[in-house]
Design a protein around this motif. Structure first.
Motif: not given
Length: 211
Positions: A122-150
């Motif tokens: 959103d170009h506001d110069g800050k990342i909320t903790l939840q946004e940070y968490r969401n991006v980390v989960e998105e990145l990990l979701s591309g790993n076929p060897h990692l379960e969703k819960d993990s």
């Protein structure tokens, strides 16, 4: 050489980048733009590697994010030219053995600034903790060897670690508004971004992969 007309973009590349690599990037640019002078967002739709990339939207967004193209700019562009294309590619160039400590520090900060902009959609110069968490989960979701819960557990852990680093240094009377770039540098301290952030662009069949 096609790059000869774009000295400002070329200056972002090391002198060790060969004219052959620049020519290859120019051929890749022409392939993506379909021989036009600019690339538009829809040109990325034909790239196989991006189709199933969990952060496809963020990668495409980053190519048109003016913060990554010019100092002091903001907003999104509708198209990028070859100079812009080289500028974006410069963020993915690998470490060079002759870099001194100051150059390495600048190199690392530039890569992290590019990554920060991908998180700060959103170009506001800050990342909320939840946004940070969401991006980390998105990145990990591309790993076929990692379960969703993990992936979810790792993302939760990453958010808690970011909170302990960012919120932990605040006074009791301060209100937490989000991760600034300075905080982001602390969160990523000790993480090898230099080799983990790369691009499969010199292969004519593939495009950006960032993890």
């Amino acid at each position: 050489s096609p790059g000869a007309h774009h000295p400002s973009a070329l200056s972002l590349f090391s002198l060790t980048v060969t004219s052959e690599q620049i020519e290859h990037l120019h051929r890749r640019f022409k392939q993506l733009s379909r021989d036009q002078l600019t690339i538009r967002k829809e040109n990325f739709d034909s790239i196989p590697d991006l189709e199933f990339n969990p952060i496809r939207g963020k990668i495409v967004h980053a190519f048109f994010d003016k913060r990554n193209l010019r100092q002091g700019s903001d907003g999104l562009g509708d198209e990028i030219n070859f100079e812009d294309f080289l500028t974006i590619m410069s963020y993915f160039r690998p470490i060079e053995m002759n870099m001194d400590e100051e150059q390495l520090d600048h190199f690392r900060k530039e890569k992290l600034k590019f990554l920060f902009h991908m998180y700060d959609s959103d170009h506001d110069g800050k990342i909320t903790l939840q946004e940070y968490r969401n991006v980390v989960e998105e990145l990990l979701s591309g790993n076929p060897h990692l379960e969703k819960d993990s992936a979810r557990s790792i993302a939760d852990g990453a958010m808690m670690e970011a909170a302990s680093i960012c919120v932990g240094q605040m006074g009791p009377d301060q209100v937490y508004e989000g991760i600034t770039f300075e905080d982001f540098l602390k969160v990523w301290q000790g993480i090898d971004i230099e080799t983990k952030m790369h691009v499969r662009f010199l292969n004519m069949e593939t495009i950006a992969h960032c993890y």
